[in-house]
Each structure stands twice: as structure tokens, then as C-alpha cells.
Design an enzyme around this catalytic site. Structure first.
Site, short mmCIF file in Angstrom:
data_model
loop_
_atom_site.label_atom_id
_atom_site.label_comp_id
_atom_site.label_asym_id
_atom_site.label_seq_id
_atom_site.Cartn_x
_atom_site.Cartn_y
_atom_site.Cartn_z
N ASN A 298 -65.31 -8.62 -20.15
CA ASN A 298 -65.06 -8.12 -21.51
C ASN A 298 -66.36 -7.83 -22.26
O ASN A 298 -67.36 -8.54 -22.10
CB ASN A 298 -64.24 -9.14 -22.29
N CYS A 299 -66.32 -6.80 -23.08
CA CYS A 299 -67.47 -6.39 -23.89
C CYS A 299 -67.32 -6.80 -25.34
O CYS A 299 -68.18 -6.48 -26.17
CB CYS A 299 -67.64 -4.87 -23.83
N ASN B 133 -51.85 -13.91 -14.61
CA ASN B 133 -51.75 -12.50 -15.00
C ASN B 133 -50.29 -12.07 -14.92
O ASN B 133 -49.55 -12.55 -14.05
CB ASN B 133 -52.60 -11.62 -14.08
N HIS C 19 -70.21 -6.71 -17.98
CA HIS C 19 -70.14 -5.33 -18.46
C HIS C 19 -70.76 -5.16 -19.84
O HIS C 19 -70.57 -4.13 -20.48
CB HIS C 19 -68.68 -4.85 -18.44
N GLN D 216 -49.23 -8.98 -14.31
CA GLN D 216 -49.05 -7.91 -13.33
C GLN D 216 -49.65 -8.29 -11.98
O GLN D 216 -50.38 -9.27 -11.85
CB GLN D 216 -49.73 -6.62 -13.83
#
Length: 408
Positions: free
Chosen positions: A172-173, A301, A191, A303
């Protein structure tokens, strides 16, 4: 006297005839696929004798269409969000709690799913950034200056303080791990961080933490923020690693810390990540070890992820719900986010007078009653429409265009 044939004209005619034949062949194949597809849509009992005969005649086309349908259905199932029922979720969290207690070196990998509770969109969820772009929709705007660390962020910080979590590796940013109070040496933001800009001309690299999103003017392969270093005057750049780029900054990426943590890990807990990007970083998974000596993998998660088959346990639940139950099982209190103790206000570097109007992003509001003097990174700009970070969706379009060219 015998005439010599014009070889140039005949060769040209042959090429045209060949090209025309290829076009006709493709058109014929499309018509067959269209016909067979219409027949396959009908229930078997409702097909006429002619339609049944067409399926037998074009068996290869029917099999190809069935394979395509199967692939589509598989992709659709992978995108569906699945929820464990309450009893199943309770049992799985108890298993996770036992693993956390027994782990000697637990490392947490986090993705966009842990920030959705802060109204920051994920990427591959039903309303995620990539999902919207694939549908040709505009990415919904988000005022990230209003986001605060979620319950999951605060739980991770507490688990680290209790020495149950050794390191956090995040894709995450949004800077919310840093703002939760998690120590920077225990964090790898692979990132980048949307609140940090750096001067790479200084040695060592000089870092500037801001109270606003510094990515307003940046994008794929264009990282200049429009401000300059107060020491050497060189242009500052953001720290974001866009899709298709390779990050080289020591901080905030901290790849060295991430790789060392992965090397020592005996348990890896993945929270809110599709793992479609993280799976490509082989150094994070100890795949060079024998199977029985690799870290035990636990995934939270909603998915499907490409690591599901390798996981000891897959929990289908929202990160905040799972972490709340986990902290109860561990008998640990969840600290509330306290804006007065948010590290970003003490870390933030003020802008110089000539840079006060160098951005239009909203500032993270300081705690009520706090003197804005040292923490203020610029004047508050006029209120305008809410905007998303410059890193949202950047690089996606170019990546898709490149893939299309290769496919062509």
C-alpha cells in the site's frame, strides 16, 4: 516469338488471392462459431435435428466454445467475494491465533483490502480500481487526506509491540501503517508512500515527509513532484513504484528488511491482498527451500488468490472482522487511533515560502488545538472536488496497450 509472362504481376495476384482466401476462411470460422454458439445456448431438448447435426459437424468449434465458457466461468468465480459463516470463521480464527502464539518469526504481508474500511478503494474487488478500469468506468474519486488507520492497522501495530509480529511488508502507498505508529524499521512499503518525496542527488538520499499527497504531478516513469531539495536544490521525486516499474530506493521501500524478514519467517500472514503482484517476488516466499521447510502461509481475503493452494489456512472474511476476533482470542486490547500521536505530524517537513502553492491537495488536518506552525506543510488550498492519489490506476492503460500489441 513466345511471350514472357509478367512474373511481378502474377506474384502480386497470387498474394492477393492468398490474402483473400485467408479473410474468407476467418469469416467462415466466425460464422461457424456464431452458429454453434447460438445452438449451445439452447437446452439440449429444444434443439432441432439440423442444430444437433451442426454440432456434430462442427465438433471442434463446439469444444472450443465450451473451453472459452469454462475459462470465463473460472475467472468469474475467482472474482467473487466469498464469506465464511460465523461458526466457520470462529474456528478458523482460533487456528490462526494458535499459529500466532507458536510462531517464532511471524511476518505480515498487507494489501489494499486492509484500507477499504478507510474508504480507500482496493484494486481487484467488485468496485476496485482495476475492476472499474477493465469495465471502462472512471475511477471513483477519494479524498485520501481524510483517511485514518483502520482497526487492522492498529491491531498490527499492537501485535508488533507485543513482539508477536516481527515485520510488516505492505504493497500500500497510503501511508496508514506509518500513521498507525508502527516503527519504520519494522515496515517495508514496497510500492512507496504517497506522503514522502526524496532527493536522490543527496547522499544519503534525503527524505521529506509531507502532510499532503505528493503524487499530484507524477505518473508512470515521471516522478518529479515540482519541488526542490532545500539542501542541494535538486528536483524532488516521489517514492511510488508504478505498475511495470522496479523500485530502487532504500526507504520507504526497505527491500532489505523485507527479504531478511522473509528469510527468517516461519509463519506468513497475508491480509487483504490478491497476491497477484506479491507472488512475483520470489524472494518473499522462500521457494528455494524444501516444501516442509517453507514458512506456513495463512491468508485472509474474500477473493481467490494464486497462493490459496499453498496456504495452511484460507479465511474468507473482512480484515477488520478477522483481526477483531483474533485480538479477542489473543486477549489483547485494540488501541484506538489517536490523531494527537500520529507520527506524520512530527515527521512532516514544512514547505519553503515559495513552495506554499506548489500543490492543490488537501492537508491532513492536525489534531484540534495543535499549533500548525511546525507541522504545517503549506497553506490550505481552496476547497475543490475530491481527488484520488496520483498513483491510482497509473500505468494500467499502458500495460494493457502493450499486451494488446504483443497479442496482435
Amino acid at each position: 516469338m513466345e511471350e514472357v509472362p509478367d512474373t511481378g504481376t502474377s506474384a502480386r495476384a497470387e498474394r492477393k488471392a492468398l490474402e483473400k482466401a485467408k479473410i474468407q476462411q476467418r469469416e467462415s470460422e466466425r460464422n461457424i462459431l456464431r452458429l454453434v454458439g447460438q445452438v449451445l445456448k439452447k437446452p439440449e431438448a429444444e434443439r432441432s435435428e439440423e442444430e444437433a447435426a451442426a454440432l456434430l459437424l462442427h465438433r471442434d468449434a463446439a469444444e472450443e466454445l465450451c473451453r472459452r465458457r469454462s475459462r470465463r466461468d473460472g475467472l468469474r468465480r475467482k472474482q467473487e467475494e466469498v464469506f465464511d459463516d460465523a461458526e466457520v470463521l470462529k474456528g478458523k480464527v482460533q487456528q490462526l491465533a494458535a499459529a500466532v502464539r507458536q510462531a517464532s518469526h511471524l511476518v505480515v504481508y498487507t494489501g489494499a483490502g486492509i484500507s477499504t474500511a478507510a474508504s480507500i478503494p482496493d484494486y481487484r474487488g467488485p468496485n476496485g480500481v482495476w475492476t472499474q478500469l477493465q469495465r471502462g468506468q472512471a475511477v471513483s474519486s477519494s479524498d485520501l487526506s481524510q483517511a485514518e488507520p483502520t482497526l487492522t492497522h492498529m491491531c498490527i501495530r499492537m501485535l508488533h509491540e507485543e513482539k508477536l509480529v516481527k515485520h510488516v511488508v505492505s504493497q500500500n502507498c497510503d501511508g496508514l501503517h506509518l500513521r498507525s505508529g508502527l516503527r519504520r524499521r519494522a515496515l517495508s512499503e514496497l510500492h512507496g508512500n504517497m506522503f514522502i518525496e526524496v532527493c536522490t542527488s543527496c547522499s544519503p538520499v534525503r527524505e521529506y515527509v509531507r502532510l499532503f499527497d505528493v503524487t499530484e504531478r507524477t505518473s508512470l516513469h515521471r516522478h518529479a513532484t515540482g519541488r526542490s531539495c532545500s539542501c542541494c536544490g535538486a528536483e524532488l521525486r516521489d517514492t511510488i513504484v508504478h505498475f511495470g516499474e522496479r523500485g530502487s530506493l532504500e526507504q520507504p521501500l526497505n527491500w532489505e528488511g523485507a527479504m531478511e524478514a522473509a528469510r527468517r519467517a516461519d509463519v506468513i500472514l497475508c491480509l487483504g491482498s490478491s497476491l497477484k503482484v506479491l507472488k512475483k517476488y520470489s524472494c518473499l516466499w522462500s521457494m528455494n527451500r524444501p516444501v516442509n521447510k517453507r514458512p506456513k502461509l495463512y491468508i485472509v481475503n474474500l477473493q481467490w488468490t494464486p497462493k490459496d493452494d499453498l496456504a495452511v489456512l484460507k479465511i474468507h472474511g473482512r480484515c477488520d472482522d478477522v483481526m477483531r476476533r483474533l485480538m479477542e482470542e489473543l486477549n489483547l486490547q485494540i488501541p484506538a487511533y489517536d490523531r494527537t500521536k500520529d507520527p506524520i505530524f512530527s515527521l512532516a517537513a514544512p514547505l519553503r515560502p515559495e513552495e506554499l502553492h506548489s500543490h492543490t491537495r488537501e492537508l491532513i488536518a492536525p489534531p484540534s488545538g495543535q499549533d500548525r506552525g511546525s507541522a504545517d506543510c503549506g497553506v490550505q488550498m481552496k476547497e475543490g472536488p475530491h481527488v484520488q492519489g496520483g498513483w491510482f490506476g497509473r500505468g494500467y492503460g499502458k500495460g494493457r496497450r502493450k499486451r494488446r500489441k504483443k497479442a496482435a
